[in-house]
Design a protein around this motif. Structure first.
Motif, mmCIF file in Angstrom:
data_model
loop_
_atom_site.group_PDB
_atom_site.id
_atom_site.type_symbol
_atom_site.label_atom_id
_atom_site.label_comp_id
_atom_site.label_asym_id
_atom_site.label_seq_id
_atom_site.Cartn_x
_atom_site.Cartn_y
_atom_site.Cartn_z
ATOM 1 N N LEU A 1 0.835 -1.206 0.000
ATOM 2 C CA LEU A 1 0.000 0.000 0.000
ATOM 3 C C LEU A 1 0.866 1.250 0.000
ATOM 4 C CD1 LEU A 1 -2.753 1.449 0.304
ATOM 5 C CD2 LEU A 1 -2.501 1.180 2.788
ATOM 6 N N GLY A 2 1.893 1.247 0.878
ATOM 7 C CA GLY A 2 2.767 2.410 0.946
ATOM 8 C C GLY A 2 3.522 2.650 -0.348
ATOM 9 N N GLU A 3 4.046 1.576 -0.949
ATOM 10 C CA GLU A 3 4.787 1.709 -2.205
ATOM 11 C C GLU A 3 3.871 2.204 -3.327
ATOM 12 O OE1 GLU A 3 7.844 1.542 -2.818
ATOM 13 O OE2 GLU A 3 8.863 0.213 -1.418
ATOM 14 N N THR A 4 2.628 1.717 -3.343
ATOM 15 C CA THR A 4 1.688 2.131 -4.386
ATOM 16 C C THR A 4 1.360 3.607 -4.267
ATOM 17 O OG1 THR A 4 0.704 -0.094 -4.375
ATOM 18 C CG2 THR A 4 -0.567 1.668 -5.413
ATOM 19 N N VAL A 5 1.099 4.056 -3.042
ATOM 20 C CA VAL A 5 0.798 5.475 -2.828
ATOM 21 C C VAL A 5 2.017 6.333 -3.141
ATOM 22 C CG1 VAL A 5 0.197 7.198 -1.080
ATOM 23 C CG2 VAL A 5 -1.013 5.015 -1.135
ATOM 24 N N LEU A 6 3.199 5.860 -2.732
ATOM 25 C CA LEU A 6 4.424 6.604 -3.013
ATOM 26 C C LEU A 6 4.659 6.717 -4.516
ATOM 27 C CD1 LEU A 6 7.020 8.022 -2.159
ATOM 28 C CD2 LEU A 6 8.100 5.773 -1.954
ATOM 29 N N ALA A 7 4.409 5.627 -5.247
ATOM 30 C CA ALA A 7 4.590 5.664 -6.704
ATOM 31 C C ALA A 7 3.671 6.701 -7.339
ATOM 32 C CB ALA A 7 4.323 4.282 -7.293
ATOM 33 N N SER A 8 2.417 6.755 -6.863
ATOM 34 C CA SER A 8 1.477 7.753 -7.402
ATOM 35 C C SER A 8 1.941 9.170 -7.076
ATOM 36 C CB SER A 8 0.075 7.510 -6.823
ATOM 37 O OG SER A 8 -0.407 6.230 -7.166
ATOM 38 N N LEU A 9 2.407 9.348 -5.845
ATOM 39 C CA LEU A 9 2.884 10.672 -5.444
ATOM 40 C C LEU A 9 4.124 11.072 -6.238
ATOM 41 C CD1 LEU A 9 2.571 13.060 -3.496
ATOM 42 C CD2 LEU A 9 4.004 11.828 -1.874
ATOM 43 N N ARG A 10 5.017 10.102 -6.469
ATOM 44 C CA ARG A 10 6.229 10.377 -7.228
ATOM 45 C C ARG A 10 5.882 10.768 -8.667
ATOM 46 N NH1 ARG A 10 9.944 6.129 -5.674
ATOM 47 N NH2 ARG A 10 8.542 4.792 -6.841
ATOM 48 N N GLU A 11 4.885 10.084 -9.246
ATOM 49 C CA GLU A 11 4.459 10.425 -10.601
ATOM 50 C C GLU A 11 3.878 11.838 -10.649
ATOM 51 O OE1 GLU A 11 1.763 7.349 -11.617
ATOM 52 O OE2 GLU A 11 3.309 5.802 -11.810
ATOM 53 N N GLN A 12 3.081 12.185 -9.634
ATOM 54 C CA GLN A 12 2.544 13.542 -9.573
ATOM 55 C C GLN A 12 3.665 14.567 -9.469
ATOM 56 O OE1 GLN A 12 -0.341 14.135 -6.467
ATOM 57 N NE2 GLN A 12 -1.798 12.649 -7.284
ATOM 58 N N PHE A 13 4.668 14.240 -8.658
ATOM 59 C CA PHE A 13 5.799 15.156 -8.468
ATOM 60 C C PHE A 13 6.531 15.382 -9.789
ATOM 61 C CE2 PHE A 13 10.346 15.719 -7.816
ATOM 62 C CZ PHE A 13 10.387 16.803 -6.959
ATOM 63 N N ILE A 14 6.858 14.291 -10.488
ATOM 64 C CA ILE A 14 7.595 14.412 -11.741
ATOM 65 C C ILE A 14 6.773 15.163 -12.773
ATOM 66 C CG2 ILE A 14 8.595 13.123 -13.659
ATOM 67 C CD1 ILE A 14 10.273 13.033 -11.151
ATOM 68 N N GLU A 15 5.488 14.823 -12.853
ATOM 69 C CA GLU A 15 4.621 15.492 -13.834
ATOM 70 C C GLU A 15 4.563 16.993 -13.576
ATOM 71 O OE1 GLU A 15 0.011 15.263 -15.502
ATOM 72 O OE2 GLU A 15 0.580 14.262 -13.647
ATOM 73 N N ARG A 16 4.404 17.385 -12.306
ATOM 74 C CA ARG A 16 4.307 18.801 -11.992
ATOM 75 C C ARG A 16 5.663 19.483 -12.147
ATOM 76 N NH1 ARG A 16 0.372 21.586 -9.839
ATOM 77 N NH2 ARG A 16 -0.720 20.201 -11.284
ATOM 78 N N ALA A 17 6.740 18.802 -11.744
ATOM 79 C CA ALA A 17 8.067 19.405 -11.874
ATOM 80 C C ALA A 17 8.396 19.698 -13.335
ATOM 81 C CB ALA A 17 9.127 18.475 -11.277
#
Length: 619
Positions: free
Chosen positions: A122-138
């Motif tokens: 669960l933690g890895e899945t949420v982190l992956a989504s957050l990381r994708e959001q970060f990269i997309e916004r960056a």
């Protein structure tokens, strides 16, 4: 503006010079770091991500609760064994409890393993989504905002902060979840044995409460400051090493060593403050353990003495509280990891929550590849203009070389035209449309910039090229490579276009990397192309090869060349000479040499230096 090198926030030596020695020496001291999210903002982002994986979260919680509940049967079973021994029931009476203890151990182990795995997933899945959001916004942030913060701040977030959160998710989150459930269910178990045991355990609660409160009030700002200090240190290292030529040119070595030392000391001091807080934290926890266990033992003594409970029940109560030591300390200790991870998470969310580039409601469409600059001015630092009232017109299809001494404003002018920076004054129009009316996306479709710092992405060479045109066929890729004279060395690679390049793959030379960038330019096919010292790092032989390749890549489009080598300027349709942020001369190579002005002086110095370098060394 599209940067074919994949590093839009990279700052060349020329750009550092234009910002001036003070800015180079100051490093991150004058930078506006990217924001850090508040607790409420972080929860607002995490909430939807968790709800998206509700089924996995429910399964993880359920399995961990079952495993914890099974484990809590150990204490009463041991208490029952004590009672059997006290009553001298014989060895046969111990068989069933012993078998049950084994079954409890196996059941608890299996459930804990599965539950921990689900929590980590669960933690890895949420982190992956957050990381994708970060990269997309960056990637969608205004390039000027990224340059203001500096590459170190953004890099530390996507590397150090993500790594810290990932470690917490894999190790600390499952352990914390198990500990929290164990604490709650153990208190319930004590109440079931006798409500007075649950009551006396609360003697330790105030110590725990004030310990956590004392620790968190001091640890949160320390860990947040430590993450910021680490980012500042990383950026200073990148700035000093990446700008080594500028540092040497302005004799700023001692100043940069001092800045690195100061930022290192700041990070070390904050880390030591954190360690001192952890030491005080553990010492207070030891006091709580002593008070809690002492209270349970004293209470058990009196209850057994007056016949309220059996020795086995008192033993189970003591074992229950003793079994709280590890999960309780683990949960509280993991607050230490949680603070670090929370500070890193807030830094990721801070970038993810930034507004992206603003596009106009009805973006304009350039009529051609012309570039018009009117009364353009720009200052990185208020009161210290780098460009002053620059006027420039470039006809569609014309190739113009920007020439001047280091710090004259060439790179700044190129970046303003490319849309990386917004001008402090004046305007830039592409194809007759103001860049403000075009919007960031329109500028990127119109202008491509290639700098001297080219990034080779890890993966097959064909995929690297297709970043410029995803739908390109292999034939089109080969045609682009052939146009910039790169096809011969590509065909010699182990697997041709399928050869893995970049990090961990086949290492390309500086010249080959620039060839790659020029091929991307051909594939992107923008109306306007800017080459910002794109051949500066290739060496003499490589530079001559790249100059020829660049000329072919610019065919059929408007070209602005920030000329590092004046041979590039000599072949341009027109030369624009900048000095002190102003256009001081414009014309063809022959006209400017004949005029005997600033360009003629630069050309004479350039020619002399070339003759000296070509003279044979006496034997």
């Amino acid at each position: 503006m599209t940067t074919t090198d994949g590093t839009p926030n990279a700052m060349t030596d020329e750009a550092r010079n234009e910002r001036g020695p003070a800015m180079s020496a100051a490093g991150t001291a004058e930078r506006e770091l990217l924001p850090t999210a508040t607790g409420a903002q972080t929860l607002a982002v995490l909430g939807p991500l968790l709800r998206r994986h509700r089924a996995l979260a429910v399964a993880a919680v359920t399995v961990l609760l079952v495993g914890t509940g099974i484990g809590l049967l150990t204490a009463p079973l041991l208490g029952h064994i004590v009672d059997q021994v006290v009553e001298r029931r014989g060895a046969d009476a111990l068989t069933v409890p012993m078998v049950l203890l084994v079954a409890v151990a196996v059941g608890r182990g299996a459930a804990t393993a599965v539950g921990s795995s689900l929590v980590a997933r669960l933690g890895e899945t949420v982190l992956a989504s957050l990381r994708e959001q970060f990269i997309e916004r960056a990637l969608r942030l205004p390039l000027e905002r990224v340059e203001q913060a500096g590459s170190g701040d953004l890099t530390s977030r996507v590397t150090g902060d993500v790594a810290l959160i990932a470690k917490t998710v894999r190790q600390a989150l499952p352990e914390f979840s198990r500990s929290a459930f164990t604490i709650v269910l153990t208190l319930v178990g004590l109440a079931v044995l006798d409500w007075r045991f649950a009551l006396v355990v609360l003697v330790a609660a105030p110590v725990h409460y004030f310990t956590v409160r004392w620790y968190m009030s001091r640890a949160i700002p320390v860990y947040a400051a430590h993450r910021v200090a680490t980012g500042a240190l990383q950026h200073q290292l990148l700035d000093s090493v990446g700008g080594v030529r500028t540092v040497r040119a302005f004799r700023l070595g001692e100043r940069h060593v001092e800045l690195v030392g100061r930022r290192s000391q700041s990070a070390v001091d904050l880390a030591l403050r954190g360690n001192r807080l952890v030491t005080g934290f553990f010492s207070r926890l030891n006091v709580a353990e002593f008070l809690g266990l002492g209270s349970v033992l004293v209470t058990g003594f009196f209850l057994v003495d007056n016949g309220s409970v059996s020795i086995g029940t008192a033993t189970a109560a003591a074992l229950y509280f003793h079994s709280l030591f590890n999960p309780l300390n683990a949960a509280l200790v993991l607050i230490d990891d949680a603070q670090s991870a929370g500070a890193s998470l807030a830094r990721l969310v801070g970038v993810s929550s930034l507004p992206g580039e603003q596009e106009p409601a009805r973006p304009g469409v350039p009529a051609d590849g012309s570039v018009t600059v009117a009364s353009l001015g720009h200052a990185y630092v208020p009161g210290r203009p780098v460009l002053r009232e620059v006027d420039l017109e470039v006809r569609s299809g014309e190739r113009v070389a920007l020439v001047g001494a280091s710090g004259a404003g060439k790179t700044t002018l190129a970046k303003l035209i490319a849309g990386i920076h917004r001008p402090s004054g004046g305007s830039v129009a592409l194809g007759g449309v103001d860049t403000g009316a075009l919007g960031p996306a329109g500028i990127r479709r119109t202008v491509t910039l290639i700098s001297q710092e080219v990034h080779v992405f890890a993966g097959p060479l064909a995929d690297d090229l297709r970043l410029a045109r995803p739908e390109a066929t292999d034939e089109e890729l080969r045609a682009a490579l052939e146009k910039v004279d790169a096809l011969p060395w590509v065909d010699e690679l182990p697997d041709g276009l399928a050869t893995v390049v970049g990090e961990g793959g086949h290492r390309l030379t500086v010249t080959q990397a620039q060839h790659l960038a020029l091929a991307r330019l051909v594939l992107a096919d923008p109306p306007v192309a800017i080459l910002d010292e794109a051949t500066a790092d290739a060496g003499s032989a490589g530079a001559r090869t790249l100059e020829s390749a660049a000329a072919r890549a610019l065919e059929g489009r408007t070209g602005l060349v920030v000329a590092h080598r004046l041979t590039q300027a000599a072949t341009a349709d027109r030369i624009v000479v900048l000095d002190g942020g102003r256009v001081v001369e414009t014309g063809t190579h022959d006209d400017l040499v004949a005029a005997g002005g600033r360009y003629a002086t630069l050309w004479a110095a350039w020619s002399d230096s070339r003759r000296e370098s070509e003279e044979p060394v006496p034997g």
